[in-house]
Design a protein around this motif. Sequence first.
Motif, PDB file in Angstrom:
ATOM      1  N   GLU A 247       0.810  -1.210   0.000  1.00 26.97           N
ATOM      2  CA  GLU A 247       0.000   0.000   0.000  1.00 26.97           C
ATOM      3  C   GLU A 247       0.851   1.270   0.000  1.00 26.97           C
ATOM      4  O   GLU A 247       0.313   2.371  -0.101  1.00 26.97           O
ATOM      5  N   LEU A 248       2.167   1.125   0.105  1.00 27.50           N
ATOM      6  CA  LEU A 248       3.053   2.283   0.176  1.00 27.50           C
ATOM      7  C   LEU A 248       3.566   2.681  -1.201  1.00 27.50           C
ATOM      8  O   LEU A 248       3.798   1.823  -2.058  1.00 27.50           O
ATOM      9  N   PRO A 249       3.772   3.967  -1.420  1.00 24.41           N
ATOM     10  CA  PRO A 249       4.408   4.404  -2.668  1.00 24.41           C
ATOM     11  C   PRO A 249       5.875   3.992  -2.665  1.00 24.41           C
ATOM     12  O   PRO A 249       6.452   3.704  -1.614  1.00 24.41           O
ATOM     13  N   ALA A 250       6.485   3.975  -3.824  1.00 26.13           N
ATOM     14  CA  ALA A 250       7.897   3.614  -3.916  1.00 26.13           C
ATOM     15  C   ALA A 250       8.751   4.626  -3.168  1.00 26.13           C
ATOM     16  O   ALA A 250       8.519   5.829  -3.239  1.00 26.13           O
ATOM     17  N   ALA A 251       9.737   4.115  -2.417  1.00 30.74           N
ATOM     18  CA  ALA A 251      10.627   4.987  -1.651  1.00 30.74           C
ATOM     19  C   ALA A 251      11.925   4.251  -1.354  1.00 30.74           C
ATOM     20  O   ALA A 251      11.953   3.019  -1.283  1.00 30.74           O
ATOM     21  N   LYS A 252      12.986   5.007  -1.178  1.00 32.25           N
ATOM     22  CA  LYS A 252      14.278   4.409  -0.836  1.00 32.25           C
ATOM     23  C   LYS A 252      14.321   3.979   0.631  1.00 32.25           C
ATOM     24  O   LYS A 252      15.023   3.037   0.985  1.00 32.25           O
ATOM     25  N   ALA A 253      13.587   4.692   1.497  1.00 34.30           N
ATOM     26  CA  ALA A 253      13.549   4.371   2.920  1.00 34.30           C
ATOM     27  C   ALA A 253      12.139   4.543   3.445  1.00 34.30           C
ATOM     28  O   ALA A 253      11.435   5.483   3.055  1.00 34.30           O
ATOM     29  N   VAL A 254      11.717   3.620   4.299  1.00 30.05           N
ATOM     30  CA  VAL A 254      10.423   3.722   4.962  1.00 30.05           C
ATOM     31  C   VAL A 254      10.656   3.634   6.466  1.00 30.05           C
ATOM     32  O   VAL A 254      11.314   2.707   6.950  1.00 30.05           O
ATOM     33  N   LEU A 255      10.146   4.616   7.184  1.00 31.96           N
ATOM     34  CA  LEU A 255      10.281   4.645   8.635  1.00 31.96           C
ATOM     35  C   LEU A 255       8.899   4.482   9.255  1.00 31.96           C
ATOM     36  O   LEU A 255       7.965   5.208   8.907  1.00 31.96           O
ATOM     37  N   PHE A 256       8.775   3.539  10.186  1.00 30.27           N
ATOM     38  CA  PHE A 256       7.483   3.199  10.776  1.00 30.27           C
ATOM     39  C   PHE A 256       7.380   3.720  12.202  1.00 30.27           C
ATOM     40  O   PHE A 256       8.126   3.286  13.085  1.00 30.27           O
ATOM     41  N   ASP A 257       6.448   4.638  12.417  1.00 31.37           N
ATOM     42  CA  ASP A 257       6.148   5.128  13.761  1.00 31.37           C
ATOM     43  C   ASP A 257       5.051   4.233  14.345  1.00 31.37           C
ATOM     44  O   ASP A 257       3.930   4.673  14.611  1.00 31.37           O
ATOM     45  N   ALA A 440      15.406  -5.827   7.226  1.00 31.97           N
ATOM     46  CA  ALA A 440      15.155  -5.606   5.799  1.00 31.97           C
ATOM     47  C   ALA A 440      15.731  -4.264   5.383  1.00 31.97           C
ATOM     48  O   ALA A 440      15.441  -3.232   6.013  1.00 31.97           O
ATOM     49  N   LYS A 441      16.526  -4.250   4.356  1.00 33.49           N
ATOM     50  CA  LYS A 441      17.167  -3.019   3.898  1.00 33.49           C
ATOM     51  C   LYS A 441      16.125  -1.960   3.545  1.00 33.49           C
ATOM     52  O   LYS A 441      15.156  -2.230   2.859  1.00 33.49           O
ATOM     53  N   GLY A 442      16.344  -0.752   4.067  1.00 34.38           N
ATOM     54  CA  GLY A 442      15.465   0.364   3.749  1.00 34.38           C
ATOM     55  C   GLY A 442      14.257   0.497   4.652  1.00 34.38           C
ATOM     56  O   GLY A 442      13.519   1.472   4.551  1.00 34.38           O
ATOM     57  N   LEU A 443      14.050  -0.450   5.558  1.00 35.38           N
ATOM     58  CA  LEU A 443      12.908  -0.392   6.483  1.00 35.38           C
ATOM     59  C   LEU A 443      13.416  -0.117   7.893  1.00 35.38           C
ATOM     60  O   LEU A 443      14.305  -0.825   8.397  1.00 35.38           O
ATOM     61  N   TYR A 444      12.819   0.893   8.549  1.00 35.74           N
ATOM     62  CA  TYR A 444      13.260   1.325   9.876  1.00 35.74           C
ATOM     63  C   TYR A 444      12.047   1.485  10.801  1.00 35.74           C
ATOM     64  O   TYR A 444      10.926   1.716  10.348  1.00 35.74           O
ATOM     65  N   ILE A 445      12.304   1.383  12.100  1.00 33.09           N
ATOM     66  CA  ILE A 445      11.263   1.650  13.097  1.00 33.09           C
ATOM     67  C   ILE A 445      11.686   2.882  13.889  1.00 33.09           C
ATOM     68  O   ILE A 445      12.846   3.002  14.302  1.00 33.09           O
ATOM     69  N   HIS A 463      16.619   9.993  15.914  1.00 32.28           N
ATOM     70  CA  HIS A 463      17.723   9.033  15.818  1.00 32.28           C
ATOM     71  C   HIS A 463      17.490   8.003  14.711  1.00 32.28           C
ATOM     72  O   HIS A 463      18.453   7.570  14.058  1.00 32.28           O
ATOM     73  N   ALA A 464      16.239   7.615  14.499  1.00 31.36           N
ATOM     74  CA  ALA A 464      15.944   6.692  13.398  1.00 31.36           C
ATOM     75  C   ALA A 464      16.240   7.348  12.049  1.00 31.36           C
ATOM     76  O   ALA A 464      16.816   6.730  11.145  1.00 31.36           O
ATOM     77  N   ALA A 465      15.858   8.625  11.918  1.00 28.15           N
ATOM     78  CA  ALA A 465      16.137   9.357  10.677  1.00 28.15           C
ATOM     79  C   ALA A 465      17.641   9.502  10.474  1.00 28.15           C
ATOM     80  O   ALA A 465      18.144   9.356   9.347  1.00 28.15           O
ATOM     81  N   LYS A 466      18.360   9.781  11.537  1.00 26.96           N
ATOM     82  CA  LYS A 466      19.818   9.913  11.465  1.00 26.96           C
ATOM     83  C   LYS A 466      20.446   8.624  10.941  1.00 26.96           C
ATOM     84  O   LYS A 466      21.358   8.646  10.106  1.00 26.96           O
ATOM     85  N   ARG A 467      19.929   7.469  11.411  1.00 27.31           N
ATOM     86  CA  ARG A 467      20.430   6.172  10.964  1.00 27.31           C
ATOM     87  C   ARG A 467      20.117   5.949   9.487  1.00 27.31           C
ATOM     88  O   ARG A 467      20.964   5.530   8.703  1.00 27.31           O
ATOM     89  N   ALA A 468      18.863   6.223   9.095  1.00 24.99           N
ATOM     90  CA  ALA A 468      18.451   6.013   7.708  1.00 24.99           C
ATOM     91  C   ALA A 468      19.193   6.937   6.755  1.00 24.99           C
ATOM     92  O   ALA A 468      19.581   6.534   5.643  1.00 24.99           O
ATOM     93  N   LEU A 469      19.402   8.173   7.175  1.00 31.90           N
ATOM     94  CA  LEU A 469      20.131   9.126   6.327  1.00 31.90           C
ATOM     95  C   LEU A 469      21.545   8.634   6.039  1.00 31.90           C
ATOM     96  O   LEU A 469      22.042   8.732   4.909  1.00 31.90           O
ATOM     97  N   LYS A 470      22.180   8.086   7.054  1.00 33.41           N
ATOM     98  CA  LYS A 470      23.554   7.604   6.858  1.00 33.41           C
ATOM     99  C   LYS A 470      23.579   6.320   6.033  1.00 33.41           C
ATOM    100  O   LYS A 470      24.407   6.167   5.126  1.00 33.41           O
ATOM    101  N   ASP A 471      22.660   5.397   6.335  1.00 35.83           N
ATOM    102  CA  ASP A 471      22.644   4.104   5.639  1.00 35.83           C
ATOM    103  C   ASP A 471      22.288   4.226   4.167  1.00 35.83           C
ATOM    104  O   ASP A 471      22.943   3.638   3.310  1.00 35.83           O
ATOM    105  N   ILE A 472      21.217   4.965   3.884  1.00 33.73           N
ATOM    106  CA  ILE A 472      20.635   4.970   2.551  1.00 33.73           C
ATOM    107  C   ILE A 472      21.123   6.139   1.684  1.00 33.73           C
ATOM    108  O   ILE A 472      21.321   5.997   0.485  1.00 33.73           O
ATOM    109  N   PHE A 473      21.345   7.270   2.322  1.00 30.95           N
ATOM    110  CA  PHE A 473      21.657   8.481   1.539  1.00 30.95           C
ATOM    111  C   PHE A 473      23.074   9.009   1.774  1.00 30.95           C
ATOM    112  O   PHE A 473      23.447  10.043   1.230  1.00 30.95           O
ATOM    113  N   SER A 474      23.840   8.295   2.612  1.00 33.13           N
ATOM    114  CA  SER A 474      25.218   8.700   2.926  1.00 33.13           C
ATOM    115  C   SER A 474      25.294  10.128   3.442  1.00 33.13           C
ATOM    116  O   SER A 474      26.213  10.888   3.122  1.00 33.13           O
TER     117      SER A 474
END
Length: 477
Positions: A247-257, A440-445, A463-474
């Motif tokens: 149900e999600l649009p395409a994205a490089k990273a998905v963060l789940f609250d 799973a790569k690209g999926l964060y909580i 902190h989750a965004a900080k992790r995703a930014l470094k992992d996926i977007f350098s």
Amino acid sequence: MSSTEFDAVVVGSGPNGLAAAIAMQQQGLSVLIIEGKAEIGGGLRSAGLTLPGFVHDVCSAVHPLAIGSPFFNTLPLQDHGLIYAFPDLAAAHPFDDGTAAVLGGSIEETAKLLGKDEQAYLKLIGPLLRDWPDIADDVLGPLHFPKHPLAMARFGLNALTSATYLARRFKTKAAKGLWAGMAAHAIQPLSNLSTSAIGLVLMAAAHLKGWPIPVGGSKEIANALSSYFIAIGGRIETGRYIKSLEELPAAKAVLFDVTPKQLLQIAGHKFSSVYKWQLERYRYGMGVFKVDWALDAPIPFTAAEARKAGTVHIGNTIEEISLSEKLSWQGKHAEKPFVLLAQQSLFDDTRAPEGKHTAWAYCHVPNGSQKDMTTAIEQQVERFAPGFRERILARHTMNTAQVEDYNPNYIGGDINGGVIDLGQIFTRPALRSSPYRTSAKGLYICSSSTPPGGGVHGMCGYHAAKRALKDIFSISI
């Protein structure tokens, strides 16, 4: 954006989802928030629950961690309509003899009123106030080697003890009761290790920046965050409850609250067997039963101090509070439950018609409890404020099932996103190099089921965004 519709998608718009989305949008990415409810905010919502003209906070009410959040403090939220009202006293703790202990604005004021325990209070909280600027980011973040190890060690030596053990520092009923009320925000037996942590942080917060109330309701924090997010290019969609990744649009990273229970439902098929097993073993804590009142006058507390406080802890002695929390933990209901009460309209006249007032309260109950605790809660308030029930114009109640229905992250009525005991304080929601990464790569909580846990501070999302930014977007922030 190549083959992706968005750089990042955040599922859920509670304070952590909003913080995560803002942190990523600030880096020039394209970010979408998807919220299942018609309104954004998660636990930051306000509504007319009783009578016309009365505004009630549906979930969170008083916000010491919001005004003290290292991330929120970098945002121009005042430019987006957020105004705080500051009660005369952060909190009061009345006793049966008509007296009350208070958590005031200054450490000196609070300590002096504790009499024989003045020096004990100064010795306990003074070093924390001094060290807080150095350790705030570490306390409100994942487990890692601290920037200031000695200061963090001083905090940890006290924070990791049980509240009942730390209470031995005090001699008076007033100090012990005040401390028990603070520590009971941990929502577990006060004999559990690490229950001192939340009490220490809340006391320090009162002396550093206060326990403020957002003018207009808690929803105004969410409104300010979302307004800023949109102003910097973010996008929000409401009324879309996500049940599967498809149900999600395409994205490089998905963060789940969301908490582990929902995460498994949405994306469990993508996870490794070990990670899935860890999420399935995640433990939820006690629930809450909540009451909101429309009143024709302020609550007539016997203790004058309680009539000046934004928050009132109703539980009498440390022994009584300890018993109440222990019973709820064991699946029982206390006859005299510990009640956390807020009096927003005393300090924010937008909450009720002229001359009228609101009050907000809850007690802890077993997870998933269906018992109506209205009478027990009102008897506790009446006990310290004779005549209270005569001032009730209307009431609105929520049991654990209704609390969870309102916010699906409150599993069984657990408002902390899972119990924060020693077994989960460092490993929520799973034991991993980063608690925000899934397998799973690209999926964060990014919910309160990650460090540092419950509360309106946004640091889990940051902190989750900080992790995703470094992992996926350098990108390092």
